[in-house]
Design a protein around this motif. Structure first.
Motif, PDB file in Angstrom:
ATOM      1  N   ALA A  22      -2.496   8.185  -1.683  1.00 10.72           N
ATOM      2  CA  ALA A  22      -1.858   7.212  -2.575  1.00 10.72           C
ATOM      3  C   ALA A  22      -2.451   7.287  -3.976  1.00 10.72           C
ATOM      4  CB  ALA A  22      -1.997   5.800  -2.009  1.00 10.72           C
ATOM      5  N   MET A  23      -3.761   7.548  -4.080  1.00  7.34           N
ATOM      6  CA  MET A  23      -4.386   7.728  -5.393  1.00  7.34           C
ATOM      7  C   MET A  23      -3.785   8.931  -6.112  1.00  7.34           C
ATOM      8  SD  MET A  23      -6.756   5.454  -6.166  1.00  7.34           S
ATOM      9  CE  MET A  23      -7.722   6.353  -7.381  1.00  7.34           C
ATOM     10  N   TYR A  24      -3.608  10.038  -5.373  1.00  5.55           N
ATOM     11  CA  TYR A  24      -2.986  11.215  -5.977  1.00  5.55           C
ATOM     12  C   TYR A  24      -1.597  10.879  -6.525  1.00  5.55           C
ATOM     13  CZ  TYR A  24      -6.318  14.828  -4.376  1.00  5.55           C
ATOM     14  OH  TYR A  24      -7.420  15.630  -4.189  1.00  5.55           O
ATOM     15  N   CYS A  63       5.414   7.693   4.947  1.00  6.60           N
ATOM     16  CA  CYS A  63       5.396   8.574   3.777  1.00  6.60           C
ATOM     17  C   CYS A  63       6.051   7.907   2.585  1.00  6.60           C
ATOM     18  CB  CYS A  63       6.117   9.885   4.103  1.00  6.60           C
ATOM     19  SG  CYS A  63       5.203  10.983   5.196  1.00  6.60           S
ATOM     20  N   GLU A  64       7.112   7.160   2.840  1.00  7.28           N
ATOM     21  CA  GLU A  64       7.797   6.462   1.756  1.00  7.28           C
ATOM     22  C   GLU A  64       6.892   5.423   1.117  1.00  7.28           C
ATOM     23  OE1 GLU A  64      12.000   4.016   1.003  1.00  7.28           O
ATOM     24  OE2 GLU A  64      11.626   5.041   2.903  1.00  7.28           O
ATOM     25  N   VAL A  65       6.102   4.730   1.933  1.00  6.59           N
ATOM     26  CA  VAL A  65       5.161   3.743   1.401  1.00  6.59           C
ATOM     27  C   VAL A  65       4.159   4.421   0.463  1.00  6.59           C
ATOM     28  CG1 VAL A  65       3.265   2.186   2.009  1.00  6.59           C
ATOM     29  CG2 VAL A  65       5.381   2.159   3.346  1.00  6.59           C
ATOM     30  N   ILE A  66       3.666   5.580   0.871  1.00  4.56           N
ATOM     31  CA  ILE A  66       2.646   6.289   0.080  1.00  4.56           C
ATOM     32  C   ILE A  66       3.260   6.970  -1.135  1.00  4.56           C
ATOM     33  CG2 ILE A  66       0.997   8.218   0.173  1.00  4.56           C
ATOM     34  CD1 ILE A  66       0.639   7.484   3.184  1.00  4.56           C
ATOM     35  N   GLY A  67       4.518   7.390  -1.003  1.00  5.85           N
ATOM     36  CA  GLY A  67       5.156   8.174  -2.060  1.00  5.85           C
ATOM     37  C   GLY A  67       5.039   9.659  -1.819  1.00  5.85           C
ATOM     38  N   ALA A  68       4.868  10.051  -0.532  1.00  8.55           N
ATOM     39  CA  ALA A  68       4.671  11.451  -0.166  1.00  8.55           C
ATOM     40  C   ALA A  68       5.949  12.044   0.419  1.00  8.55           C
ATOM     41  CB  ALA A  68       3.533  11.570   0.851  1.00  8.55           C
ATOM     42  N   THR A  69       6.046  13.359   0.354  1.00  2.85           N
ATOM     43  CA  THR A  69       7.147  14.092   0.973  1.00  2.85           C
ATOM     44  C   THR A  69       6.772  14.435   2.411  1.00  2.85           C
ATOM     45  OG1 THR A  69       7.817  15.051  -1.140  1.00  2.85           O
ATOM     46  CG2 THR A  69       8.563  16.172   0.863  1.00  2.85           C
ATOM     47  N   PRO A  70       7.586  14.033   3.408  1.00  3.46           N
ATOM     48  CA  PRO A  70       7.246  14.308   4.806  1.00  3.46           C
ATOM     49  C   PRO A  70       7.626  15.721   5.239  1.00  3.46           C
ATOM     50  CG  PRO A  70       9.258  13.024   4.699  1.00  3.46           C
ATOM     51  CD  PRO A  70       8.791  13.194   3.285  1.00  3.46           C
ATOM     52  N   ILE A  71       6.792  16.316   6.089  1.00  6.06           N
ATOM     53  CA  ILE A  71       7.098  17.597   6.739  1.00  6.06           C
ATOM     54  C   ILE A  71       6.877  17.399   8.237  1.00  6.06           C
ATOM     55  CG2 ILE A  71       6.491  20.035   6.966  1.00  6.06           C
ATOM     56  CD1 ILE A  71       5.471  19.940   4.085  1.00  6.06           C
ATOM     57  N   TRP A  72       7.944  17.475   9.007  1.00  2.00           N
ATOM     58  CA  TRP A  72       7.900  17.218  10.448  1.00  2.00           C
ATOM     59  C   TRP A  72       7.995  18.559  11.172  1.00  2.00           C
ATOM     60  CZ3 TRP A  72       6.742  13.095  13.287  1.00  2.00           C
ATOM     61  CH2 TRP A  72       7.137  13.038  14.619  1.00  2.00           C
ATOM     62  N   LEU A 176       0.064   2.598   7.469  1.00  2.00           N
ATOM     63  CA  LEU A 176      -0.303   2.621   8.888  1.00  2.00           C
ATOM     64  C   LEU A 176       0.491   1.599   9.684  1.00  2.00           C
ATOM     65  CD1 LEU A 176      -2.024   3.685  11.189  1.00  2.00           C
ATOM     66  CD2 LEU A 176      -3.839   2.100  10.491  1.00  2.00           C
ATOM     67  N   ALA A 177       0.781   0.463   9.082  1.00  2.00           N
ATOM     68  CA  ALA A 177       1.529  -0.593   9.777  1.00  2.00           C
ATOM     69  C   ALA A 177       2.930  -0.140  10.168  1.00  2.00           C
ATOM     70  CB  ALA A 177       1.602  -1.845   8.904  1.00  2.00           C
ATOM     71  N   LYS A 178       3.448   0.886   9.515  1.00  2.00           N
ATOM     72  CA  LYS A 178       4.761   1.413   9.892  1.00  2.00           C
ATOM     73  C   LYS A 178       4.731   2.049  11.284  1.00  2.00           C
ATOM     74  CE  LYS A 178       6.968   0.289   6.162  1.00  2.00           C
ATOM     75  NZ  LYS A 178       8.051  -0.743   6.202  1.00  2.00           N
TER      76      LYS A 178
END
Length: 248
Positions: A22-24, A63-72, A176-178
């Motif tokens: 999240a800092m990044y 990932c949406e909460v953090i602002g990251a792109t997910p890779i599954w 994490l709560a997600k």
């Protein structure tokens, strides 16, 4: 920079390094979160196919909460193997991101999927820049620095670098709560509150780092991977104690 965190299961990254990610994001970097297995064996009260769907949805929401792109990546839970075929899949996944920095599990983590994820990452990373190893994505143009994230509970892990996550601890807990399926199963089976775990470990690492909350990392030291600059994010909050404001 492009930052790639690779976890074995949905929720591993959120537990160990979501505050740093999240800092990044806050500092304008591109963050990618890759999960090797689908977590389909993680609950006794949900059938595997349904649980895999639930956990993928939870991961994408986190990932949406953090602002990251997910890779599954979708490997079966509990059965990850370090094979040549899987190594090449990891090579291609990392090439698709072209990362400046990769974060993953440590070699001594408690779960075999965690340890094998580490081994796959460690073995695949040097191959990402090899021109004649052909995958769907082109080779990267650099050797990539690898950092290991904390173990669950901070057990048998000695950080060499810290990130002050005081600004992002609430984002970490919200991500994490997600993972509601895992919060309830840990409480039901072990009476463990995962949100309290990340708060407690975050405070402990903060005590070590000289701030309120921190995450700990170890850089993998290997030839041609060293850097003369820090890649982990700096915090906007002072990380040293102000003795002038200390109460007597």
């Amino acid at each position: 920079m492009n930052i790639l965190a690779i976890g074995a299961h949905p929720d591993d990254i959120e537990i160990q390094c979501a505050g740093t990610l999240a800092m990044y994001v806050m500092q304008g970097h591109q963050v990618f979160m890759a999960v090797a297995t689908n977590g389909n064996m993680g609950n006794y009260d949900t059938l595997p196919d349904e649980l895999a769907r639930i956990r993928e949805s939870e991961f994408r929401e986190a990932c949406e909460v953090i602002g990251a792109t997910p890779i599954w990546m979708g490997y079966p839970d509990e059965l990850l193997e370090n094979t040549i075929q899987n190594r090449l899949v990891f090579v291609d996944m990392m090439r698709s991101v072209n990362p400046d920095l990769v974060i993953t599990h440590g070699a001594n983590d408690y779960h075999p999927d965690h340890r094998i994820t580490y081994q796959l990452v460690w073995d695949a990373l040097p191959l990402t820049s090899i021109a004649h190893i052909h995958t769907e994505h082109p080779p990267t143009n650099r050797q990539v620095t690898l950092y290991l994230m904390d173990n669950t509970g901070g057990i048998d892990f000695l950080p060499t670098e810290f990130v002050d996550i005081t600004e992002t601890i609430e984002i970490k807990k919200a991500a994490l709560a997600k993972h509601a399926s895992q919060l309830h199963i840990f409480m039901d089976l072990m009476e463990v509150d995962l949100l309290d775990v990340v708060d407690t470990v975050g405070k402990f690492r903060g005590y070590q780092a000289g701030c309120k909350y921190a995450e700990g990392f170890t850089k993998v030291e290997a030839w041609y991977r060293g850097l003369s600059k820090r890649l982990l994010p700096e915090s906007g909050i002072a990380s040293t104690f102000d003795y002038k404001t200390r109460s007597n």
